[in-house]
Write an enzyme that holds these catalytic residues in place. Structure first.
Site, mmCIF file in Angstrom:
data_model
loop_
_atom_site.group_PDB
_atom_site.id
_atom_site.type_symbol
_atom_site.label_atom_id
_atom_site.label_comp_id
_atom_site.label_asym_id
_atom_site.label_seq_id
_atom_site.Cartn_x
_atom_site.Cartn_y
_atom_site.Cartn_z
ATOM 1 N N HIS A 55 0.816 -1.221 0.000
ATOM 2 C CA HIS A 55 0.000 0.000 0.000
ATOM 3 C C HIS A 55 0.846 1.267 0.000
ATOM 4 C CE1 HIS A 55 0.307 -0.115 4.546
ATOM 5 N NE2 HIS A 55 0.332 1.188 4.370
ATOM 6 N N ASP A 90 0.154 -7.608 1.498
ATOM 7 C CA ASP A 90 0.564 -6.205 1.628
ATOM 8 C C ASP A 90 2.083 -6.059 1.699
ATOM 9 O OD1 ASP A 90 0.283 -3.487 1.690
ATOM 10 O OD2 ASP A 90 -0.239 -3.361 3.811
ATOM 11 N N SER A 171 4.447 2.712 7.942
ATOM 12 C CA SER A 171 4.191 1.493 7.174
ATOM 13 C C SER A 171 5.402 1.111 6.335
ATOM 14 C CB SER A 171 2.989 1.689 6.254
ATOM 15 O OG SER A 171 1.803 1.829 6.982
#
Length: 327
Positions: A55, A90, A171
Site C-alpha cells: 500500500h 501487503d 508502514s
C-alpha cells in the site's frame, strides 16, 4: 539476506545501541502518481533490494508514477524500481542503484518472539524520517482488517501486535528486537471506532499497532526477488473455530471445523470431508480457523503436510499436497 539469531526474551542491550544498528537500513519511500504516499522500507540486501508494504507504493504501482527512496540522514531522492508486489500480504519489493554496498538489515526470527518481548519501531511517521519508538510485543498471531486507501481494506493475518508507536508513514518500516534485528514489517494501526480518519483510512497511534512477522515477509520477499511475484499455498478449506466450550457442548474436539471444501482442492483430494475437525498440521496444533490458515501459509506450494483431524469421534490423518491459490 542476512539472518541473525533468535529474538532475545529480555533486554539485550540499550535501545540506543539497537536503534543505531538498525537505523541505517531503514529508508523513507515516496510514491507519486495521481495521489501521493509516504512510507518506510527496509534494505534487506546490500545490492539495493528493499522490502516495504504494497500500500506504500500503490500510487505508482501501475507504472504511471514514480517511486523514490531517501536514505537515513540524507535528503537525496534516489529513483527506485518496483521488483514486484503482493497485495494479498501487503508486501512489495523495490530496488535502488547505489554506489557500493548498502547497509542491509540483519533479519531476526519472529518465530522466537514471546508476548512481552521488548521491540523498537523505526520508520518515518508523519514524514519524520528516522523516528524511533519503543514498546513490547503485546500479542501474536493477530488478524486485523487493514485499510488500503480509497475506502478498501484487506485482512492482515498472523500479525505481531505491539504498543510501540506506529503512525501513518511508519508502514513498511522495521520492528526490531533488542539486538537491532528486524523481526517484523510495520504495517497497520488500530483506530478507535468512530474516530475520524485520514485519506488512507488511518488515525494516529493508540498503542495498538501491527507488523508482518519477518519469517513470513522474508519468504514472500525472496520469492518476489526471484520470480517477480508471490505464490500462496492452498488447502481448499473454509473453516470455523471450535472452542473448548463449543467442543464440550457438541462432543467435538477444539480445532478448525470444515464448513466448506473446494471439490477440486487438495484437502478434498486427500479425503477430508465437511464436518471434520482439523486439530494439527504436521506437529503444529490447530486451535481454530485462523491457526489453520496461518499454519498452512507458513509452507510452500508443493509441500506435503500431514493433516490430523477427528471425524465422528475418531482420530485420523491425511497427507495433503499444497497447491497454489488462484486469484
Amino acid at each position: 539476506m542476512v539472518v541473525g539469531t533468535d529474538a532475545p526474551v529480555g533486554s539485550a542491550g540499550s535501545v540506543a545501541d539497537a536503534a543505531a544498528r538498525a537505523l541505517p537500513s531503514v529508508v523513507t519511500i515516496k510514491a507519486r502518481g495521481q495521489q501521493g504516499s509516504t512510507g518506510s522500507g527496509v534494505i534487506v540486501r546490500p545490492d539495493g533490494y528493499i522490502v516495504t508494504n504494497a500500500h506504500v507504493i500503490a500510487p505508482a504501482a501501475n507504472g504511471a508514477g514514480e517511486i523514490v527512496v531517501i536514505r537515513y540522514q540524507d535528503v537525496t531522492e534516489i529513483p527506485a524500481q518496483l521488483v514486484g508486489q503482493d497485495p494479498k500480504t501487503d508486501l512489495a519489493v523495490i530496488r535502488i542503484n547505489a554506489d557500493g554496498q548498502l547497509p542491509a538489515a540483519t533479519l531476526g526470527r519472529s518465530s522466537s518472539l514471546r508476548v512481552g518481548t521488548p521491540v523498537i519501531a523505526i520508520g518515518a511517521p508523519l514524514d519524520l524520517q528516522g523516528s524511533v519508538s519503543t514498546g513490547i510485543v503485546s500479542a501474536l498471531d493477530r488478524s486485523q482488517s487493514e485499510p488500503t486507501g480509497g475506502g478498501g481494506s484487506s485482512q492482515l493475518s498472523g500479525a505481531i501486535q505491539t504498543d510501540a508507536a506506529i503512525n501513518p508513514g511508519s508502514s513498511g518500516g522495521a520492528l526490531v528486537d533488542g539486538n537491532g534485528q528486524v523481526v517484523g514489517i510495520n504495517t497497520a494501526i488500530a483506530s478507535v471506532p468512530g474516530a475520524p480518519a485520514g485519506d488512507d483510512g488511518q488515525t494516529g497511534s493508540i498503542g495498538v499497532g501491527f507488523a508482518i512477522p519477518i519469517d513470513y515477509a522474508r519468504s514472500i520477499a525472496d520469492e518476489i526477488i526471484q520470480t517477480g511475484h508471490a505464490t500462496h499455498p492452498y488447502l481448499g478449506i473454509s473453516a470455523a473455530t471450535v472452542t473448548k466450550t463449543d467442543a464440550a457442548a457438541t462432543g467435538r474436539v477444539p480445532g478448525a471445523l470444515i464448513r466448506e471444501l473446494d471439490s477440486s482442492g487438495p484437502a478434498a483430494a486427500a479425503g477430508l470431508r465437511v464436518g471434520d475437525v482439523v486439530t494439527k498440521i504436521d506437529d503444529v496444533v490447530v486451535s481454530g480457523a485462523n491457526e489453520l490458515l496461518e499454519t498452512a501459509r507458513r509452507h510452500h506450494v508443493g509441500d506435503r503436510v500431514t493433516v490430523r483431524y477427528q471425524r465422528a469421534g475418531r482420530d485420523a490423518a491425511a497427507q495433503v499436497t499444497l497447491t497454489e491459490q488462484k486469484s
